[in-house]
Design an enzyme around this catalytic site. Structure first.
Site, PDB file in Angstrom:
ATOM      1  N   ASP A   3       6.488  -2.437   3.467  1.00  0.00           N
ATOM      2  CA  ASP A   3       5.865  -1.927   2.247  1.00  0.00           C
ATOM      3  C   ASP A   3       4.425  -1.533   2.593  1.00  0.00           C
ATOM      4  O   ASP A   3       3.554  -2.383   2.754  1.00  0.00           O
ATOM      5  CB  ASP A   3       5.920  -3.032   1.184  1.00  0.00           C
ATOM      6  CG  ASP A   3       5.084  -2.708  -0.056  1.00  0.00           C
ATOM      7  OD1 ASP A   3       4.367  -1.689  -0.055  1.00  0.00           O
ATOM      8  OD2 ASP A   3       5.135  -3.495  -1.017  1.00  0.00           O
TER       9      ASP A   3
ATOM     10  N   GLN B 265      -0.343  -0.656   0.357  1.00  0.00           N
ATOM     11  CA  GLN B 265      -1.774  -0.944   0.498  1.00  0.00           C
ATOM     12  C   GLN B 265      -2.309  -0.621   1.885  1.00  0.00           C
ATOM     13  O   GLN B 265      -3.523  -0.603   2.077  1.00  0.00           O
ATOM     14  CB  GLN B 265      -2.043  -2.433   0.202  1.00  0.00           C
ATOM     15  CG  GLN B 265      -1.758  -2.852  -1.214  1.00  0.00           C
ATOM     16  CD  GLN B 265      -2.702  -2.214  -2.230  1.00  0.00           C
ATOM     17  OE1 GLN B 265      -3.800  -1.782  -1.911  1.00  0.00           O
ATOM     18  NE2 GLN B 265      -2.263  -2.142  -3.470  1.00  0.00           N
TER      19      GLN B 265
ATOM     20  N   CYS C  22       0.818  -8.456 -10.111  1.00  0.00           N
ATOM     21  CA  CYS C  22       2.251  -8.250  -9.835  1.00  0.00           C
ATOM     22  C   CYS C  22       2.711  -9.102  -8.659  1.00  0.00           C
ATOM     23  O   CYS C  22       3.519  -8.652  -7.827  1.00  0.00           O
ATOM     24  CB  CYS C  22       2.566  -6.775  -9.571  1.00  0.00           C
ATOM     25  SG  CYS C  22       2.412  -5.764 -11.010  1.00  0.00           S
TER      26      CYS C  22
HETATM   27  C1  LIG Z   1       1.799  -4.167  -1.996  1.00  0.00           C
HETATM   28  C2  LIG Z   1       2.357  -3.259  -3.048  1.00  0.00           C
HETATM   29  N1  LIG Z   1       3.653  -2.932  -3.025  1.00  0.00           N
HETATM   30  C3  LIG Z   1       4.176  -2.109  -3.933  1.00  0.00           C
HETATM   31  C4  LIG Z   1       3.432  -1.579  -4.946  1.00  0.00           C
HETATM   32  C5  LIG Z   1       4.063  -0.656  -5.928  1.00  0.00           C
HETATM   33  O1  LIG Z   1       3.539   0.630  -5.775  1.00  0.00           O
HETATM   34  P1  LIG Z   1       3.832   1.763  -6.863  1.00  0.00           P
HETATM   35  O2  LIG Z   1       3.480   1.166  -8.194  1.00  0.00           O
HETATM   36  O3  LIG Z   1       2.939   2.887  -6.461  1.00  0.00           O
HETATM   37  O4  LIG Z   1       5.276   2.103  -6.756  1.00  0.00           O
HETATM   38  C6  LIG Z   1       2.083  -1.896  -5.026  1.00  0.00           C
HETATM   39  C7  LIG Z   1       1.254  -1.405  -6.139  1.00  0.00           C
HETATM   40  O5  LIG Z   1       0.255  -1.979  -6.474  1.00  0.00           O
HETATM   41  C8  LIG Z   1       1.525  -2.753  -4.048  1.00  0.00           C
HETATM   42  O6  LIG Z   1       0.234  -3.082  -4.068  1.00  0.00           O
END
Ligand SMILES: Cc1ncc(COP(=O)(O)O)c(C=O)c1O
Length: 402
Positions: free
Chosen positions: A196, A199, A360
């Site tokens: 992922d 960031q 989140c």
């Molecule tokens: C570590 C991480 N993963 C996934 C996401 C999800 O990204 P998005 O909302 O752009 O799909 C975020 C969003 O803050 C994040 O910080």
């Protein structure tokens, strides 16, 4: 710095009568004029649907749209342009992999490993898949400093491990995880790995081939580009073997009521009219970032991080959450006896935008025995004097609230 800041129109504005101090960049970055212009130019100059049109506007729009794919290929060093699939963002990229590769390959009793510091978007899709298939979700624990417990990871990995999905840089802590190490260990037991990069992509140089990840996902809006667009990279043999994600136009070659053949990569995963304008501006954002240079941006953000970390020590009762030496661009903290939301409201009164809450990452907050943090996160346009404004605001807020 003044020249960089001038390119971001929103930085001119006032909030509650004070100059905006925008320190919520891990949630989304501000957009430079060039990105805003790219969107306007598409709608005012060559708005058309892409791929199937033979008229001039359709050809111009298709060329601009597809050229973003080439830029992404170079940006992450993918082997080929077909391996850059457009998604609406990181969340959709992870869901796509869970719903295609995952549903095709995960069976009852198989194990999926994630970590205790994942964003909900890298937890929920795997939880849903595990529920559906009777698979087991395992979690790499973290240390009190906010690093992955790599010894525990070694013991979690077994021949039943089929998939590892791991965050590159934690949004709540700033920790940079040893993804190359995780990937090579996971590959030893035959597991597939998704990174992922939501960031990390804006701060670190990404080379998916050197990293050897099987999938890599990221969002444009966290790297100075528009919302609603992102990319999924996958190894070609995996992408080719995966079933489509959504059905509709573009993702098919031939359709009858009895037989359908899927389109080639990358279109097999891109059903329907895509987000054309934002995809085009995504390229502008990448070029803008590369134009300044990630190494330059990184050095600047490292200085800001060190400066902020030092300055926050002087605030009574404040504790930084996430103290790994391998961290970038994020300072999360709690103050004894004070709710993060109250801090956020008082800072907003001074024009300072920070994020408060669980970011989140509720399981991470549970592990750290806190309800949430206040988080300041940096981008290329932040300055030490903005940090001074933050620190002064915090001193005042804490005095008022404690
Ligand atoms: C570590 C991480 N993963 C996934 C996401 C999800 O990204 P998005 O909302 O752009 O799909 C975020 C969003 O803050 C994040 O910080």
């Amino acid at each position: 710095m003044a020249a960089i800041r001038r390119q971001f129109p929103v930085l001119e504005r006032q909030v509650k009568g004070k100059p905006l101090v925008y320190l919520d960049n891990a949630a989304t970055t501000q957009k430079p004029q060039a990105v805003i212009d790219a969107i306007t130019e598409y709608y005012s100059g060559y708005n058309a649907n892409i791929h199937r049109g033979i008229h001039t506007l359709a050809e111009e729009a298709t060329a601009a749209f597809e050229s973003t794919r080439d830029t992404i290929r170079d940006f992450i060093n993918a082997e080929s342009r077909e391996q850059a699939i457009f998604t609406s963002g990181t969340t959709e990229g992870i869901n796509l992999v869970a719903q295609t590769w995952g549903r095709q390959n995960i069976k009852a009793g198989d194990e999926i490993i994630i970590s205790n510091m994942e964003h909900h978007s890298n937890i929920v899709p795997w939880y849903m898949l595990a529920q559906e298939k009777g698979a087991v979700l395992k979690v790499i624990p973290i240390t009190d400093e906010g690093e992955l417990d790599m010894e525990a990871f070694d013991t979690l990995l077994t021949e039943r491990t089929k998939f590892v999905s791991i965050v590159h840089v934690s949004n709540a802590l700033g920790t940079v995880n040893p993804v190359a190490d995780i990937i090579s260990k996971a590959h030893e037991v035959g597991a597939v790995v998704l990174v992922d990069g939501a960031q990390s992509t804006v701060h670190l140089d990404i080379d998916v081939q050197a990293m050897d990840c099987d999938f890599f996902v990221f969002s444009s809006h966290k790297l100075y580009g528009p919302t609603g667009i992102g990319a999924l990279y996958g190894k070609k043999e995996l992408l080719e073997a995966m079933p489509p994600y959504q059905g509709g136009g573009e993702m098919i070659k031939d359709v009858s009521f009895t037989t359908i053949t899927w389109n080639d990569l990358p279109y097999k995963f891109e059903a329907g009219t895509p987000n054309i304008a934002d995809t085009i501006a995504f390229k502008t954002a990448i070029e803008f970032t590369d134009g300044i240079g990630k190494d330059v941006i990184r050095r600047h953000e490292e200085e800001l991080l060190a400066y902020t970390t030092d300055a926050l020590q002087a605030i009574p009762g404040l504790r930084i959450i996430g103290t790994s030496p391998h961290k970038i661009s994020v300072v999360s903290f709690v103050v004894d006896g004070v709710h993060p939301q109250d801090i956020g409201i008082l800072l907003d009164n001074r024009g300072i935008a920070v994020r408060t809450g669980h970011h989140c990452a509720q399981p991470l907050m549970d592990r750290l025995c806190i309800r949430g943090t206040t988080r300041a996160s940096f981008a290329m346009y932040n300055t030490k004097s903005e940090v001074d404004v933050l620190v002064e605001g915090l001193h005042k807020a804490v005095k008022l609230l404690v």
